[in-house]
Design an enzyme around this catalytic site. Structure first.
Site, PDB file in Angstrom:
ATOM      1  N   ILE A  93      47.486  53.422  42.197  1.00 54.25           N
ATOM      2  CA  ILE A  93      48.155  52.940  40.824  1.00 54.25           C
ATOM      3  C   ILE A  93      48.003  53.605  39.530  1.00 54.25           C
ATOM      4  O   ILE A  93      48.827  53.898  38.783  1.00 54.25           O
ATOM      5  CB  ILE A  93      48.028  51.307  40.864  1.00 54.25           C
ATOM      6  CG1 ILE A  93      48.534  50.764  42.031  1.00 54.25           C
ATOM      7  CG2 ILE A  93      48.503  50.842  39.507  1.00 54.25           C
ATOM      8  CD1 ILE A  93      48.272  49.179  42.050  1.00 54.25           C
ATOM      9  N   TYR A 236      35.211  38.322  44.341  1.00 51.81           N
ATOM     10  CA  TYR A 236      36.459  39.295  43.888  1.00 51.81           C
ATOM     11  C   TYR A 236      37.371  38.574  43.234  1.00 51.81           C
ATOM     12  O   TYR A 236      38.182  38.751  42.071  1.00 51.81           O
ATOM     13  CB  TYR A 236      36.862  40.173  44.939  1.00 51.81           C
ATOM     14  CG  TYR A 236      38.090  41.068  44.612  1.00 51.81           C
ATOM     15  CD1 TYR A 236      37.894  42.163  43.857  1.00 51.81           C
ATOM     16  CD2 TYR A 236      39.360  40.658  45.039  1.00 51.81           C
ATOM     17  CE1 TYR A 236      38.864  43.024  43.567  1.00 51.81           C
ATOM     18  CE2 TYR A 236      40.403  41.386  44.860  1.00 51.81           C
ATOM     19  CZ  TYR A 236      40.224  42.583  43.879  1.00 51.81           C
ATOM     20  OH  TYR A 236      41.323  43.177  43.503  1.00 51.81           O
TER      21      TYR A 236
END
Length: 299
Positions: A93, A236
């Site tokens: 990305i 996470y």
């Protein structure tokens, strides 16, 4: 097993399809997608019609990727020759976002712990004749001194930052019941602290130069909005929930500071296209959140 990995522009996934798919590189990060965006006009001193309705991100990332002389997006003219910082720009990305911004004529500082891939991308952009410039910079985002040194270099060589895109992310397969403290700290250092430090320094850079139309974009994950029954991603996910809270808190603080600097939170799929979309909106429009949803079957 979910291997530990640092996102060089894309979230590591415990399995293909989680949070929108497996690891992708460069321009492959852009798939056709629709986006539900919470749009509000909350700029001080401007009319406030209240919260707007959901909007669709127009166009496909493929319209502007990989073509020399790609047409500039309407609304992006004001960013030409200004500087954007993209963290985690060595792949996925981050690389796709850096490329898209260079295509629109921006100067882009792309940083990562290793810059070989960024240097290759910079050469590709130059040979393609894109109007902007990609500037590779080595920075270990888990080290505050590295971050401060990078902002100091940007200040001395390029005046300062006008756009900050916090893309870098780190995942470790450390569960809540048996995970390692070092793994937890690694995720917090990159996903939360580095993002916050870059945000603070970018804002101070804008404030010092009286830049009142800057933009801070946090690349998040759907894991920041849901907790799935997969123990390896629970910590996470907590770090990504923090990104959601930090972006909203930032938006509130910017409003209280009576500045037109904007804050936006993006979640995959087509992040590069979404970045260009939010940057191309008029300065008085605040897009606080975009969640990407695929519109086509991916085989």
């Amino acid at each position: 097993m979910w291997p530990s990995a640092e996102r060089q522009g894309v979230e590591p996934r415990p399995e293909a399809g989680q949070d929108g798919g497996g690891v992708r590189r460069g321009s492959d990060a852009g798939r056709s997608a629709a986006a539900g965006a919470a749009v509000t006009k909350e700029r001080p001193g401007l009319p406030d019609p209240g919260r707007g309705s959901a909007v669709q991100v127009p166009g496909s990332g493929s319209e502007a990727r990989g073509r020399p002389g790609a047409m500039a997006r309407a609304g992006m003219e004001r960013w030409r020759d200004r500087l954007a910082l993209v963290t985690g720009a060595s792949g996925g990305i981050g690389a796709a976002v850096a490329r898209a911004l260079v295509q629109q004529g921006l100067k882009v500082v792309g940083c990562a712990r290793t810059v070989g891939n960024i240097e290759e991308l910079a050469a590709e952009c130059k040979s393609a004749g894109y109007p902007g410039t990609l500037i590779p910079y080595r920075c270990d985002l888990s080290n505050e001194e590295d971050i401060l040194s990078m902002f100091s270099a940007v200040r001395s060589q390029h005046s300062g930052v006008d756009i900050c895109i916090n893309n870098a992310g780190l995942a470790r397969p450390d569960t809540l019941l048996s995970g390692s403290t070092s793994g937890w700290k690694d995720m917090l250092n990159v996903n939360v602290l580095a993002l916050s430090i870059c945000t603070r320094e970018a804002y101070q850079s804008m404030k010092e130069r009286k830049v009142d139309d800057g933009h801070i974009i946090n690349i998040n994950s759907m894991s920041g909005h849901r907790v799935t029954p997969q123990p390896m991603i629970h910590f996470y996910s907590a770090s990504k929930y923090a990104v959601t809270a930090l972006t909203e808190g930032l938006r509130q603080e910017l409003r209280e500071a009576q500045t037109h600097i904007r804050a936006t939170c993006l979640k995959p799929e087509d992040v590069a296209e979404a970045v260009i979309y939010v940057l191309s909106t008029p300065p008085h429009v605040q897009i606080g959140d975009i969640q990407m949803r695929p519109t086509e079957q991916v085989t």
